[in-house]
Design a protein around this motif. Structure first.
Motif, PDB file in Angstrom:
ATOM      1  N   GLY A  48      39.148  27.289-106.191  1.00 15.38           N
ATOM      2  CA  GLY A  48      39.624  26.743-107.479  1.00 15.38           C
ATOM      3  C   GLY A  48      39.553  27.451-108.535  1.00 15.38           C
ATOM      4  O   GLY A  48      38.484  28.181-108.991  1.00 15.38           O
ATOM      5  N   HIS A  49      40.546  27.395-109.446  1.00 18.94           N
ATOM      6  CA  HIS A  49      40.275  27.768-111.012  1.00 18.94           C
ATOM      7  C   HIS A  49      40.198  29.409-111.068  1.00 18.94           C
ATOM      8  O   HIS A  49      39.550  29.927-111.876  1.00 18.94           O
ATOM      9  N   GLY A  50      40.780  30.273-110.027  1.00 19.42           N
ATOM     10  CA  GLY A  50      40.953  31.559-110.325  1.00 19.42           C
ATOM     11  C   GLY A  50      39.355  32.083-110.036  1.00 19.42           C
ATOM     12  O   GLY A  50      38.437  31.700-109.300  1.00 19.42           O
ATOM     13  N   TYR A  51      39.077  33.158-110.814  1.00 17.95           N
ATOM     14  CA  TYR A  51      37.916  33.860-110.758  1.00 17.95           C
ATOM     15  C   TYR A  51      36.810  33.003-111.076  1.00 17.95           C
ATOM     16  O   TYR A  51      35.660  33.339-110.909  1.00 17.95           O
ATOM     17  N   GLN A  52      37.063  32.086-112.182  1.00 16.93           N
ATOM     18  CA  GLN A  52      36.066  31.096-112.557  1.00 16.93           C
ATOM     19  C   GLN A  52      35.547  30.469-111.535  1.00 16.93           C
ATOM     20  O   GLN A  52      34.285  29.937-111.495  1.00 16.93           O
ATOM     21  N   GLY A  53      36.345  29.909-110.398  1.00 16.49           N
ATOM     22  CA  GLY A  53      35.834  29.247-109.301  1.00 16.49           C
ATOM     23  C   GLY A  53      35.005  30.118-108.294  1.00 16.49           C
ATOM     24  O   GLY A  53      34.025  29.554-107.732  1.00 16.49           O
ATOM     25  N   ARG A  86      56.630  22.972-104.639  1.00 18.66           N
ATOM     26  CA  ARG A  86      56.316  22.481-105.865  1.00 18.66           C
ATOM     27  C   ARG A  86      55.645  23.561-106.849  1.00 18.66           C
ATOM     28  O   ARG A  86      55.557  24.524-106.109  1.00 18.66           O
ATOM     29  N   GLY A  87      56.130  23.568-108.186  1.00 19.05           N
ATOM     30  CA  GLY A  87      55.609  24.636-109.039  1.00 19.05           C
ATOM     31  C   GLY A  87      54.199  24.425-109.185  1.00 19.05           C
ATOM     32  O   GLY A  87      53.200  23.551-108.752  1.00 19.05           O
ATOM     33  N   GLY A  88      53.760  25.219-110.354  1.00 23.18           N
ATOM     34  CA  GLY A  88      52.158  25.347-110.563  1.00 23.18           C
ATOM     35  C   GLY A  88      51.264  25.965-109.394  1.00 23.18           C
ATOM     36  O   GLY A  88      51.760  26.737-108.616  1.00 23.18           O
ATOM     37  N   THR A  89      49.959  25.314-109.305  1.00 23.14           N
ATOM     38  CA  THR A  89      49.289  25.897-108.021  1.00 23.14           C
ATOM     39  C   THR A  89      48.331  24.981-107.671  1.00 23.14           C
ATOM     40  O   THR A  89      47.616  24.367-108.576  1.00 23.14           O
ATOM     41  N   ILE A  90      48.473  24.607-106.323  1.00 23.56           N
ATOM     42  CA  ILE A  90      47.371  23.591-105.886  1.00 23.56           C
ATOM     43  C   ILE A  90      45.937  23.921-106.197  1.00 23.56           C
ATOM     44  O   ILE A  90      45.077  23.081-106.106  1.00 23.56           O
ATOM     45  N   LEU A  91      45.552  25.197-106.259  1.00 26.15           N
ATOM     46  CA  LEU A  91      44.421  25.768-106.516  1.00 26.15           C
ATOM     47  C   LEU A  91      43.828  25.807-107.877  1.00 26.15           C
ATOM     48  O   LEU A  91      42.668  26.077-108.135  1.00 26.15           O
ATOM     49  N   LYS A  92      44.866  25.532-108.709  1.00 27.02           N
ATOM     50  CA  LYS A  92      44.777  25.783-110.375  1.00 27.02           C
ATOM     51  C   LYS A  92      44.426  27.032-110.569  1.00 27.02           C
ATOM     52  O   LYS A  92      44.083  28.046-109.674  1.00 27.02           O
ATOM     53  N   THR A  93      44.357  27.459-111.855  1.00 26.72           N
ATOM     54  CA  THR A  93      44.272  28.957-112.157  1.00 26.72           C
ATOM     55  C   THR A  93      43.646  28.993-113.396  1.00 26.72           C
ATOM     56  O   THR A  93      43.303  27.921-114.132  1.00 26.72           O
ATOM     57  N   ALA A  94      43.265  30.079-113.806  1.00 26.04           N
ATOM     58  CA  ALA A  94      42.547  30.528-115.238  1.00 26.04           C
ATOM     59  C   ALA A  94      42.492  31.765-115.617  1.00 26.04           C
ATOM     60  O   ALA A  94      42.818  32.909-114.383  1.00 26.04           O
ATOM     61  N   ARG A  95      42.526  32.392-116.776  1.00 27.17           N
ATOM     62  CA  ARG A  95      42.248  33.670-117.306  1.00 27.17           C
ATOM     63  C   ARG A  95      40.636  33.608-117.531  1.00 27.17           C
ATOM     64  O   ARG A  95      40.173  33.019-118.228  1.00 27.17           O
ATOM     65  N   CYS A  96      39.871  34.280-116.852  1.00 26.76           N
ATOM     66  CA  CYS A  96      38.501  34.305-116.689  1.00 26.76           C
ATOM     67  C   CYS A  96      37.869  35.447-117.361  1.00 26.76           C
ATOM     68  O   CYS A  96      37.872  36.672-116.682  1.00 26.76           O
ATOM     69  N   GLU A  97      37.342  35.339-118.603  1.00 23.34           N
ATOM     70  CA  GLU A  97      36.448  36.614-119.115  1.00 23.34           C
ATOM     71  C   GLU A  97      35.345  36.917-118.446  1.00 23.34           C
ATOM     72  O   GLU A  97      34.840  38.048-118.427  1.00 23.34           O
ATOM     73  N   ILE A 113      38.573  34.172 -94.834  1.00 21.38           N
ATOM     74  CA  ILE A 113      39.274  34.571 -95.891  1.00 21.38           C
ATOM     75  C   ILE A 113      39.157  33.472 -97.063  1.00 21.38           C
ATOM     76  O   ILE A 113      39.255  32.295 -96.778  1.00 21.38           O
ATOM     77  N   GLY A 114      39.203  33.947 -98.249  1.00 23.25           N
ATOM     78  CA  GLY A 114      39.339  33.140 -99.273  1.00 23.25           C
ATOM     79  C   GLY A 114      40.730  33.345-100.005  1.00 23.25           C
ATOM     80  O   GLY A 114      41.319  34.432 -99.880  1.00 23.25           O
ATOM     81  N   VAL A 115      41.137  32.474-100.721  1.00 23.16           N
ATOM     82  CA  VAL A 115      42.348  32.701-101.489  1.00 23.16           C
ATOM     83  C   VAL A 115      42.111  31.904-102.675  1.00 23.16           C
ATOM     84  O   VAL A 115      41.661  31.126-102.921  1.00 23.16           O
ATOM     85  N   LEU A 116      42.821  32.579-103.800  1.00 26.09           N
ATOM     86  CA  LEU A 116      42.737  32.153-105.105  1.00 26.09           C
ATOM     87  C   LEU A 116      43.906  32.474-106.120  1.00 26.09           C
ATOM     88  O   LEU A 116      44.628  33.466-105.645  1.00 26.09           O
ATOM     89  N   THR A 117      44.318  31.532-107.101  1.00 25.06           N
ATOM     90  CA  THR A 117      45.290  32.075-108.057  1.00 25.06           C
ATOM     91  C   THR A 117      44.845  32.494-109.326  1.00 25.06           C
ATOM     92  O   THR A 117      43.828  31.693-109.587  1.00 25.06           O
TER      93      THR A 117
END
Ligand code: F6P
Length: 326
Positions: free
Chosen positions: A41-46, A66-77, A7-11
């Motif tokens: 990494g970086h949401g759908y961008q990744g 920890r706050g934030g997300t170790i996977l990084k995130t993005a709003r991806c157009e 499986i894959g996981v993203l934020t």
């Protein structure tokens, strides 16, 4: 076990405290069930750019707090386009990923729903947003921490407001929704709460100011949801100042500090439960669903419903806030 082996996981979307606890919940549950896990990494961008790394049990050590997300995130157009989704699908296939867990808000679930209509590769969602605005779940990851952050900030503002006999307009986040404003307003004893779900609150505020109760108080806190129709805290404060010149008014826009910080115990526990439930859902051959919490129990909600239907605030709490602020 079904056909899921990897499986894959993203934020995705705005980060929220507790996302790391959810990543940990997903990773450890998958490993417990003999599955491989890939962090995207970086949401759908990744997904589109192929930013993948294997996650093992130790990859998610020391992150639950920890706050934030170790996977990084993005709003991806780009994921909104068929070409972007095709690239994402090809990358997933090349990696031999059989299912994806998406931790995010309604924008992220909209992308996941469309992807699952086009491709037979299951996506399961975990609600992660401080706004708590997703239909079908009482709770979203990060909301509890953000709420407590706001309460702590407003308590501090109350001290200085009382010291100067001032009126403060405090703007809180929540996108189009008033959950953070309503709950923090009740928790801090705010004199008024202005949220998008209740129309005409700015007019009610005017009446409240005219009847003079506010003058008798040593401080006044008005909580304003950023999504309100009347122009946010700055706009409303300006109108009030123009009409009620004798008030000593200040504005505080809390902003992105509401998204950060170590997650509360509630967020850590719920995120762990939801992470676990998302992997179980994939193993059970679910697709295009969000795992949520309703009345303390895990529920599965189709993306179709979660993104289309509107979650309203509890209007008895709006009434309660009015009664208690006399
Ligand atoms: O959805 C979470 C949220 O923090 C909202 O409350 C806010 O309106 C928005 O994200 C801010 O987004 P950005 O960080 O992209 O400015």
């Amino acid at each position: 076990m079904g056909k899921i082996r990897k499986i894959g996981v993203l934020t995705s979307g705005g980060d929220a405290p507790g996302m790391n606890a959810a990543i940990r919940g997903v990773t450890r549950t998958a490993i417990f069930n003999g599955l491989e896990v890939v962090g995207i990494g970086h949401g759908y961008q990744g997904l589109i750019e192929g930013i993948f790394r294997p996650l093992v049990a130790s990859s998610v050590s020391d992150i639950i707090q920890r706050g934030g997300t170790i996977l990084k995130t993005a709003r991806c157009e780009e994921f909104r386009t068929p070409e972007g989704r095709l690239k994402a699908f090809n990358n997933l296939r090349n990696q031999q990923i059989d299912g994806v867990v998406v931790i995010g808000g309604d924008g992220s679930f909209t992308g996941a729903r469309i992807f699952n209509e086009e491709y037979d590769l299951p996506f399961v969602g975990i609600p992660g947003t401080i706004d708590n605005d997703i239909y079908g779940t009482d709770y979203t990851i990060g909301y509890d921490t953000a709420l407590n952050t706001v309460v702590e900030a407003v308590d501090k503002i109350r001290d200085t407001a009382s010291a100067h006999n001032r009126m403060f307009f405090v703007e809180v986040m929540g996108a189009e929704a008033g959950f953070i404003a309503l709950y923090s307003g009740i928790a801090t004893g705010a004199e008024a709460i202005i949220i998008p779900e209740v129309k005409g609150e700015a007019r009610n505020l005017k009446k409240m100011l005219e009847n003079g109760n506010t003058r008798a108080k040593s401080s006044n806190i008005i909580i304003v949801a950023e999504g309100d129709e009347d122009g946010g805290a700055i706009g409303i404060a300006k109108k009030v100042k123009d009409e009620f010149k004798d008030y000593d008014i200040r504005v505080s826009v809390l902003g992105h500090l509401q998204r950060g910080g170590s997650p509360s115990a509630i967020d850590r526990v719920n995120a762990s439960r939801l992470g676990h439930a998302a992997v179980e859902a994939l193993i059970d051959d679910q697709k295009s669903v969000m795992v949520g919490l309703a009345n303390g129990e895990i529920v599965l909600v189709p993306f179709r419903k979660a993104v289309k239907l509107h979650k309203d605030v509890d209007h008895t709490l709006v009434d309660l806030a009015r009664v208690l602020s006399v």
